[in-house]
Write a protein that holds these residues in place. Sequence first.
Motif, PDB file in Angstrom:
ATOM      1  N   MET A   1      -8.205  31.590   0.570  1.00 52.92           N
ATOM      2  CA  MET A   1      -8.743  32.952   0.623  1.00 52.92           C
ATOM      3  C   MET A   1      -9.228  33.267   2.043  1.00 52.92           C
ATOM      4  O   MET A   1      -9.991  32.515   2.634  1.00 52.92           O
ATOM      5  CB  MET A   1      -9.906  33.086  -0.373  1.00 52.92           C
ATOM      6  N   VAL A   2      -8.770  34.356   2.602  1.00 52.21           N
ATOM      7  CA  VAL A   2      -9.159  34.757   3.938  1.00 52.21           C
ATOM      8  C   VAL A   2     -10.435  35.588   3.866  1.00 52.21           C
ATOM      9  O   VAL A   2     -10.501  36.561   3.121  1.00 52.21           O
ATOM     10  CB  VAL A   2      -8.046  35.569   4.623  1.00 52.21           C
ATOM     11  N   ALA A   3     -11.448  35.161   4.612  1.00 54.40           N
ATOM     12  CA  ALA A   3     -12.712  35.892   4.598  1.00 54.40           C
ATOM     13  C   ALA A   3     -12.519  37.243   5.260  1.00 54.40           C
ATOM     14  O   ALA A   3     -11.844  37.372   6.279  1.00 54.40           O
ATOM     15  CB  ALA A   3     -13.786  35.091   5.323  1.00 54.40           C
ATOM     16  N   SER A   4     -13.117  38.262   4.654  1.00 51.31           N
ATOM     17  CA  SER A   4     -13.018  39.603   5.216  1.00 51.31           C
ATOM     18  C   SER A   4     -14.035  39.778   6.336  1.00 51.31           C
ATOM     19  O   SER A   4     -14.958  38.989   6.479  1.00 51.31           O
ATOM     20  CB  SER A   4     -13.261  40.650   4.119  1.00 51.31           C
ATOM     21  N   VAL A   5     -13.843  40.811   7.117  1.00 52.62           N
ATOM     22  CA  VAL A   5     -14.755  41.136   8.210  1.00 52.62           C
ATOM     23  C   VAL A   5     -15.431  42.454   7.877  1.00 52.62           C
ATOM     24  O   VAL A   5     -14.774  43.412   7.457  1.00 52.62           O
ATOM     25  CB  VAL A   5     -13.988  41.265   9.545  1.00 52.62           C
ATOM     26  N   ASN A   6     -16.744  42.510   8.040  1.00 55.94           N
ATOM     27  CA  ASN A   6     -17.451  43.760   7.813  1.00 55.94           C
ATOM     28  C   ASN A   6     -16.864  44.857   8.695  1.00 55.94           C
ATOM     29  O   ASN A   6     -16.507  44.619   9.853  1.00 55.94           O
ATOM     30  CB  ASN A   6     -18.946  43.610   8.116  1.00 55.94           C
ATOM     31  N   GLU A   7     -16.760  46.052   8.152  1.00 56.36           N
ATOM     32  CA  GLU A   7     -16.157  47.160   8.889  1.00 56.36           C
ATOM     33  C   GLU A   7     -16.806  47.358  10.262  1.00 56.36           C
ATOM     34  O   GLU A   7     -16.117  47.587  11.258  1.00 56.36           O
ATOM     35  CB  GLU A   7     -16.269  48.440   8.054  1.00 56.36           C
ATOM     36  N   ARG A   8     -18.128  47.256  10.297  1.00 56.82           N
ATOM     37  CA  ARG A   8     -18.833  47.517  11.555  1.00 56.82           C
ATOM     38  C   ARG A   8     -18.638  46.396  12.586  1.00 56.82           C
ATOM     39  O   ARG A   8     -19.025  46.547  13.743  1.00 56.82           O
ATOM     40  CB  ARG A   8     -20.322  47.700  11.282  1.00 56.82           C
ATOM     41  N   ASP A   9     -18.083  45.249  12.146  1.00 57.63           N
ATOM     42  CA  ASP A   9     -17.900  44.116  13.056  1.00 57.63           C
ATOM     43  C   ASP A   9     -16.485  44.002  13.622  1.00 57.63           C
ATOM     44  O   ASP A   9     -16.208  43.127  14.442  1.00 57.63           O
ATOM     45  CB  ASP A   9     -18.245  42.807  12.334  1.00 57.63           C
ATOM     46  N   ARG A  10     -15.587  44.892  13.219  1.00 56.10           N
ATOM     47  CA  ARG A  10     -14.192  44.751  13.623  1.00 56.10           C
ATOM     48  C   ARG A  10     -14.002  44.932  15.131  1.00 56.10           C
ATOM     49  O   ARG A  10     -13.153  44.274  15.740  1.00 56.10           O
ATOM     50  CB  ARG A  10     -13.309  45.715  12.829  1.00 56.10           C
ATOM     51  N   PHE A  11     -14.799  45.808  15.752  1.00 58.55           N
ATOM     52  CA  PHE A  11     -14.690  45.966  17.201  1.00 58.55           C
ATOM     53  C   PHE A  11     -15.203  44.720  17.919  1.00 58.55           C
ATOM     54  O   PHE A  11     -14.692  44.349  18.977  1.00 58.55           O
ATOM     55  CB  PHE A  11     -15.443  47.206  17.669  1.00 58.55           C
ATOM     56  N   TYR A  12     -16.220  44.070  17.344  1.00 54.02           N
ATOM     57  CA  TYR A  12     -16.688  42.807  17.937  1.00 54.02           C
ATOM     58  C   TYR A  12     -15.579  41.763  17.872  1.00 54.02           C
ATOM     59  O   TYR A  12     -15.387  40.977  18.816  1.00 54.02           O
ATOM     60  CB  TYR A  12     -17.929  42.292  17.212  1.00 54.02           C
ATOM     61  N   MET A  13     -14.872  41.747  16.751  1.00 56.36           N
ATOM     62  CA  MET A  13     -13.764  40.803  16.614  1.00 56.36           C
ATOM     63  C   MET A  13     -12.671  41.087  17.648  1.00 56.36           C
ATOM     64  O   MET A  13     -12.029  40.171  18.173  1.00 56.36           O
ATOM     65  CB  MET A  13     -13.192  40.865  15.196  1.00 56.36           C
ATOM     66  N   ALA A  14     -12.467  42.372  17.959  1.00 57.10           N
ATOM     67  CA  ALA A  14     -11.480  42.733  18.978  1.00 57.10           C
ATOM     68  C   ALA A  14     -11.919  42.228  20.351  1.00 57.10           C
ATOM     69  O   ALA A  14     -11.096  41.758  21.145  1.00 57.10           O
ATOM     70  CB  ALA A  14     -11.298  44.250  19.007  1.00 57.10           C
ATOM     71  N   LEU A  87     -28.041  48.771  16.113  1.00 58.76           N
ATOM     72  CA  LEU A  87     -27.572  47.555  16.774  1.00 58.76           C
ATOM     73  C   LEU A  87     -28.706  46.778  17.425  1.00 58.76           C
ATOM     74  O   LEU A  87     -28.897  45.587  17.154  1.00 58.76           O
ATOM     75  CB  LEU A  87     -26.519  47.920  17.826  1.00 58.76           C
ATOM     76  N   TRP A  88     -29.471  47.418  18.314  1.00 60.66           N
ATOM     77  CA  TRP A  88     -30.485  46.691  19.068  1.00 60.66           C
ATOM     78  C   TRP A  88     -31.681  46.321  18.197  1.00 60.66           C
ATOM     79  O   TRP A  88     -32.257  45.238  18.354  1.00 60.66           O
ATOM     80  CB  TRP A  88     -30.924  47.510  20.279  1.00 60.66           C
ATOM     81  N   GLU A  89     -32.033  47.184  17.261  1.00 62.50           N
ATOM     82  CA  GLU A  89     -33.115  46.842  16.338  1.00 62.50           C
ATOM     83  C   GLU A  89     -32.727  45.653  15.455  1.00 62.50           C
ATOM     84  O   GLU A  89     -33.531  44.762  15.198  1.00 62.50           O
ATOM     85  CB  GLU A  89     -33.451  48.057  15.456  1.00 62.50           C
ATOM     86  N   ARG A  90     -31.468  45.673  15.020  1.00 60.84           N
ATOM     87  CA  ARG A  90     -30.966  44.569  14.202  1.00 60.84           C
ATOM     88  C   ARG A  90     -30.942  43.273  14.992  1.00 60.84           C
ATOM     89  O   ARG A  90     -31.387  42.222  14.516  1.00 60.84           O
ATOM     90  CB  ARG A  90     -29.557  44.901  13.697  1.00 60.84           C
ATOM     91  N   SER A  91     -30.434  43.324  16.226  1.00 60.55           N
ATOM     92  CA  SER A  91     -30.338  42.098  17.015  1.00 60.55           C
ATOM     93  C   SER A  91     -31.720  41.568  17.394  1.00 60.55           C
ATOM     94  O   SER A  91     -31.916  40.346  17.473  1.00 60.55           O
ATOM     95  CB  SER A  91     -29.485  42.337  18.262  1.00 60.55           C
ATOM     96  N   ALA A  92     -32.681  42.458  17.610  1.00 58.22           N
ATOM     97  CA  ALA A  92     -34.043  42.006  17.909  1.00 58.22           C
ATOM     98  C   ALA A  92     -34.623  41.241  16.733  1.00 58.22           C
ATOM     99  O   ALA A  92     -35.173  40.144  16.893  1.00 58.22           O
ATOM    100  CB  ALA A  92     -34.934  43.201  18.254  1.00 58.22           C
ATOM    101  N   TRP A  93     -34.496  41.799  15.550  1.00 61.20           N
ATOM    102  CA  TRP A  93     -35.082  41.158  14.368  1.00 61.20           C
ATOM    103  C   TRP A  93     -34.398  39.836  14.046  1.00 61.20           C
ATOM    104  O   TRP A  93     -35.054  38.818  13.829  1.00 61.20           O
ATOM    105  CB  TRP A  93     -35.002  42.090  13.164  1.00 61.20           C
ATOM    106  N   PHE A  94     -33.077  39.824  14.042  1.00 58.92           N
ATOM    107  CA  PHE A  94     -32.379  38.615  13.617  1.00 58.92           C
ATOM    108  C   PHE A  94     -32.308  37.545  14.707  1.00 58.92           C
ATOM    109  O   PHE A  94     -31.882  36.431  14.435  1.00 58.92           O
ATOM    110  CB  PHE A  94     -30.994  38.961  13.073  1.00 58.92           C
ATOM    111  N   TYR A  95     -32.743  37.876  15.912  1.00 52.71           N
ATOM    112  CA  TYR A  95     -32.910  36.823  16.913  1.00 52.71           C
ATOM    113  C   TYR A  95     -34.162  36.011  16.619  1.00 52.71           C
ATOM    114  O   TYR A  95     -34.181  34.792  16.797  1.00 52.71           O
ATOM    115  CB  TYR A  95     -33.009  37.418  18.322  1.00 52.71           C
ATOM    116  N   GLU A  96     -35.198  36.658  16.156  1.00 55.08           N
ATOM    117  CA  GLU A  96     -36.469  35.951  15.950  1.00 55.08           C
ATOM    118  C   GLU A  96     -36.779  35.655  14.492  1.00 55.08           C
ATOM    119  O   GLU A  96     -37.746  34.947  14.197  1.00 55.08           O
ATOM    120  CB  GLU A  96     -37.627  36.737  16.567  1.00 55.08           C
ATOM    121  N   ALA A  97     -36.002  36.155  13.557  1.00 57.45           N
ATOM    122  CA  ALA A  97     -36.319  35.960  12.141  1.00 57.45           C
ATOM    123  C   ALA A  97     -35.029  36.038  11.320  1.00 57.45           C
ATOM    124  O   ALA A  97     -33.936  36.197  11.865  1.00 57.45           O
ATOM    125  CB  ALA A  97     -37.327  37.005  11.677  1.00 57.45           C
ATOM    126  N   VAL A  98     -35.173  35.941  10.003  1.00 55.29           N
ATOM    127  CA  VAL A  98     -34.027  36.035   9.106  1.00 55.29           C
ATOM    128  C   VAL A  98     -34.381  36.910   7.909  1.00 55.29           C
ATOM    129  O   VAL A  98     -35.546  37.022   7.545  1.00 55.29           O
ATOM    130  CB  VAL A  98     -33.577  34.646   8.581  1.00 55.29           C
TER     131      VAL A  98
END
Length: 235
Positions: A1-14, A87-98
């Motif tokens: 089974m191939v894992a899917s990629v979240n829609e918002r992450d496809r540009f990161y994958m590119a 994006l930046w709010e998400r990255s700030a939080w998940f850098y220091e917490a989960v």
Amino acid sequence: MVASVNERDRFYMAMLASLGIEKGKPFNPNENQRKALEQGAQLGELIAKANSFAKRFPGAQYWKDRQWDVVLNITEPSQRVPFYDQLWERSAWFYEAVTNTKGMVSKTPGLGQTYLGAYTDAKGNWLDGGKNYRLHVGANPPAKQFWSMTVYDIESRCLIDNPQRKADLSSRQDLKKNADGSVDLYFGPTAPKGFENNWVQTLPGKHWFSYFRLYAPTEAYFDKSWKLDDIAAVE
């Protein structure tokens, strides 16, 4: 089974694909690519620290005359606002917490919890494990359930790993109180005499940060009629 990629992450994958990193394919960087990626990782770490520990989001500073920040600046668990993802709010939080939940950003008194973060002392200096500090918690903190103060290591963002084997102080513990019901908490390499139960040991040569949590915060938190003092260096 191939894992899917979240829609918002496809540009990161590119972006990764342009570097030769694709799912299911070997990655064999040449020396120049390896050096560039290592330098990029180091720079990324610095950006993440600045984004997390020196927040510039609107409203992140909870009281204008205090150093305490709102740690979780995400509107809701989806991290989506009408025209973009946080994006930046998400990255700030998940850098220091989960993880995050609606309860962690609840604005209803008596429900959920709130997180305030301190990365500097009252004068704006980074918290230093080799120095001694005091935090005065005024009487009647606005928490229907309990409050807690937790110390974390800057590098790992995990609970501080000290010989004391303790990283947290809270209203559920047997803390020494002042006559008016307030509490003084201490942080530093050695315990202040008579306040050993009110102390968390920090480590010289390492920096730390802290979360002050209110569980089931009450109206006095939301209307800001109760304020938490800054962490003050003890000379």
